[in-house]
Design a protein around this motif. Structure first.
Motif, short mmCIF file in Angstrom:
data_model
loop_
_atom_site.label_atom_id
_atom_site.label_comp_id
_atom_site.label_asym_id
_atom_site.label_seq_id
_atom_site.Cartn_x
_atom_site.Cartn_y
_atom_site.Cartn_z
N ALA A 298 0.83 -1.20 0.00
CA ALA A 298 0.00 0.00 0.00
C ALA A 298 0.87 1.25 0.00
O ALA A 298 0.61 2.22 -0.74
N ALA A 299 1.93 1.25 0.79
CA ALA A 299 2.82 2.40 0.85
C ALA A 299 3.54 2.62 -0.48
O ALA A 299 3.70 3.76 -0.93
N ALA A 300 3.95 1.53 -1.12
CA ALA A 300 4.63 1.65 -2.41
C ALA A 300 3.71 2.21 -3.47
O ALA A 300 4.10 3.07 -4.29
N LEU A 301 2.46 1.76 -3.50
CA LEU A 301 1.50 2.28 -4.47
C LEU A 301 1.19 3.75 -4.20
O LEU A 301 1.07 4.55 -5.13
N ASP A 302 1.06 4.10 -2.93
CA ASP A 302 0.78 5.49 -2.58
C ASP A 302 1.92 6.40 -3.04
O ASP A 302 1.70 7.45 -3.65
N ALA A 303 3.16 5.97 -2.77
CA ALA A 303 4.31 6.78 -3.18
C ALA A 303 4.38 6.90 -4.70
O ALA A 303 4.70 7.97 -5.24
N ALA A 304 4.06 5.81 -5.40
CA ALA A 304 4.13 5.83 -6.86
C ALA A 304 3.01 6.68 -7.46
O ALA A 304 3.20 7.35 -8.48
N ALA A 305 1.83 6.64 -6.84
CA ALA A 305 0.68 7.35 -7.39
C ALA A 305 0.76 8.85 -7.15
O ALA A 305 0.30 9.65 -7.98
N THR A 306 1.35 9.24 -6.06
CA THR A 306 1.41 10.65 -5.71
C THR A 306 2.25 11.42 -6.73
O THR A 306 3.39 11.08 -7.00
N GLY A 307 1.67 12.42 -7.31
CA GLY A 307 2.36 13.24 -8.28
C GLY A 307 2.27 12.74 -9.70
O GLY A 307 2.63 13.46 -10.64
N VAL A 308 1.80 11.50 -9.88
CA VAL A 308 1.68 10.93 -11.23
C VAL A 308 0.24 10.96 -11.71
O VAL A 308 -0.03 11.22 -12.89
N ARG A 309 -0.69 10.72 -10.79
CA ARG A 309 -2.11 10.63 -11.13
C ARG A 309 -2.85 11.90 -10.76
O ARG A 309 -2.46 12.61 -9.83
N ASP A 310 -3.94 12.17 -11.49
CA ASP A 310 -4.74 13.35 -11.17
C ASP A 310 -5.89 13.02 -10.23
O ASP A 310 -6.69 13.89 -9.87
N ARG A 311 -6.00 11.76 -9.83
CA ARG A 311 -7.03 11.33 -8.88
C ARG A 311 -6.50 10.11 -8.14
O ARG A 311 -5.63 9.40 -8.66
N PRO A 312 -7.03 9.82 -6.96
CA PRO A 312 -6.54 8.66 -6.22
C PRO A 312 -6.77 7.35 -6.99
O PRO A 312 -7.72 7.22 -7.77
#
Length: 248
Positions: free
Chosen positions: A120-134
């Motif tokens: 979960a932490a790895a996905l959160d770090a990867a998604a932050t700044g890359v995606r425009d929505r969660p």
């Protein structure tokens, strides 16, 4: 949809249309038997080992959700499908290594296989700044509680793989949204027993996380049982697309 550079053979499109009609009829009949509205259940077409042309054809037939389980296959396939002008929602449904998170968050709309706090932490770090929505996340549950196989453990206090800590980690992550649960009936279990147990676990989760209403359960052989026990998503491959050789 724009003109597609991917050629879909008319005979293959007809095969897919026939398979889709059969699966939709099964889902509709299962909803009637369960006293549920047909609108409560979403079909996820599992297209692993099938070509991008099949995804394009299915999108043209009205399929809106597609599932893949290996990033090395899914990433280029998603790109090819997008280039063809189709835009299904991509579900990542396989075991996910943390080092693949940066790739997966770029094309997946849903990850159904989160089963640890570290993932979960790895996905959160990867998604932050890359995606425009969660990124929507389903926590994968181990119905039988076997720690050797994938899935968060519903009755364990394990701070890394217990269902409570994993769900809390997803819910507390700014780049993720806890959407619900996913599970596969364990080998040797009757589907009704497995999905009844899953329904119990889902009710406990919703008590703590009322917005986590999605329940992905049931495949080609047991979708009726899953729908009878509250599945909101069924993941169907062979019954829809037919049997094909697996990738090496």
């Amino acid at each position: 949809m724009t003109d597609s550079p991917i050629a879909v053979r008319p005979e293959r499109r007809a095969e897919l249309a026939a398979g889709l009609a059969r699966v939709r009829a099964r889902v509709a009949d299962a909803c009637v038997a369960a006293g549920r509205s047909r609108d409560e259940v979403t079909l996820v077409a599992v297209t692993k080992t099938y070509p991008a042309a099949d995804v394009v054809a299915l999108a043209g037939l009205g399929v809106t959700e597609v599932g893949e389980n290996r990033d090395q296959e899914a990433a280029p396939k998603a790109a090819a499908v997008a280039d063809a002008g189709a835009a299904p929602r991509w579900h990542f449904i396989g075991r996910l290594q943390r080092n693949k998170a940066r790739s997966v968050v770029r094309y997946a709309d849903v990850v159904e296989s989160v089963d640890s706090v570290r993932l979960a932490a790895a996905l959160d770090a990867a998604a932050t700044g890359v995606r425009d929505r969660p990124l929507d996340v389903l926590v994968q549950v181990s119905i039988d509680g076997d720690p050797v196989r994938g899935g968060a453990l519903p009755d364990a206090a394990d701070p890394e793989r217990g269902l409570g800590p994993v769900a809390a980690a997803v819910a507390g992550a700014g780049g993720l949204r806890l959407a619900g649960l996913m599970a596969v009936a364990p080998l040797g279990w009757e589907p009704d027993r497995a999905f009844a147990r899953l329904a119990e676990v889902a009710a406990v989760l919703r008590a703590d996380h009322p917005g986590a209403t999605a329940l992905s359960a049931g495949m080609s052989g047991d979708l009726e049982s899953a729908i009878g026990h509250g599945a909101t998503h069924v993941r169907v491959g062979s019954a829809l697309l037919g049997m094909r050789p697996t990738l090496g």
